[in-house]
Design an enzyme around this catalytic site. Structure first.
Site, PDB file in Angstrom:
ATOM      1  CD  GLU A  50      -1.282  -2.201   2.317  1.00 31.49           C
ATOM      2  OE1 GLU A  50      -0.121  -2.613   2.112  1.00 31.49           O
ATOM      3  OE2 GLU A  50      -2.007  -2.645   3.215  1.00 31.49           O
ATOM      4  CB  CYS A 107      -0.563  -2.732   9.099  1.00 27.78           C
ATOM      5  SG  CYS A 107       0.599  -1.548   8.370  1.00 27.78           S
TER       6      CYS A 107
END
EC number: 3.5.4.33
Lengths: 147, 147
Positions: free
Chosen positions: A59, A87
């Protein structure tokens, strides 16, 4: 009618292809793509081992790459497809990017942003569970192989 | 006795120097250094505008830089000094790095990791409020100038 092919599953398959790339490199198999107007502008996979860098999640690279492509740091109008729940680091980066939509596959009940208490931007639409089984199986394969 | 100069204030001053560099470039003035055995192994400042990248916070660059220097992705034994309380993205990255100690200057009651709900690693020791006034004044100066 031609737009019908551009479903969340369509783009999640591309993220899953990236996750397979990570798998083949011995990286925890997480892949991501960022899409704007049905066009993929970033495709990335986890490279924490290869780059020896805990920040090299799929990401994070996708956000940097998409911003480079767009020439601006905000990702409004963009959608991130990622095979695993982000996360707290990635959720925090997505927060700053003000991305319009996040679609993820498998839940991460251990280190996902939800269980950790982190937050996406209130304006970000979240879709979960897209191709969750395929995304999750790949992760399980990886950790089975490493044991 | 020679070790007495290596206080938290000593290293926070170096982080504050980095924050001044950011200020001079028109960046939100946050600076960071990472120290191991009283030796600075990374010094960075916020570059989100220059790099057009929301992930280019001082802490993120410092983590990547320190890992490069050490040749390993874990920062156990290291201390991060940063002029402002880390955001949830940076807290998340610090979590993954398993850094031993985080020392920050000013609180960020708006977007700091604490108010956002994110977490540092349970093994990470946290020291707050070191040279908080100086760190905070620089931020206030910056936003006053921009208005």
């Amino acid at each position: 009618m031609t737009e019908d092919i551009f479903t969340d599953e369509y783009f999640m398959k591309k993220a899953l292809n990236e996750a397979h790339e990570a798998f083949d490199k011995g990286e925890i198999p997480v892949g991501a793509v960022i899409v704007v107007d049905n066009r993929v502008i970033a495709r990335t996979h986890n490279l924490t081992e290869l780059l020896t860098d805990v920040t090299a999640h799929a990401e994070m690279q996708a956000i940097t790459s998409a911003a480079n492509f767009l020439g601006g740091k905000y990702l409004t109008g963009c959608t991130l497809y990622v095979t695993l729940e982000p996360c707290q680091m990635c959720a925090g980066a997505l927060y700053w990017s003000q991305i319009s939509k996040v679609v993820y596959g498998a839940d991460d009940t251990h280190r996902g942003y939800k269980v950790m208490g982190a937050k996406l931007h209130p304006k970000t639409q979240v879709v979960t569970g897209v191709m969750a089984e395929e995304c999750s199986v790949l992760m399980k394969e990886f950790f089975k192989k490493r044991r």
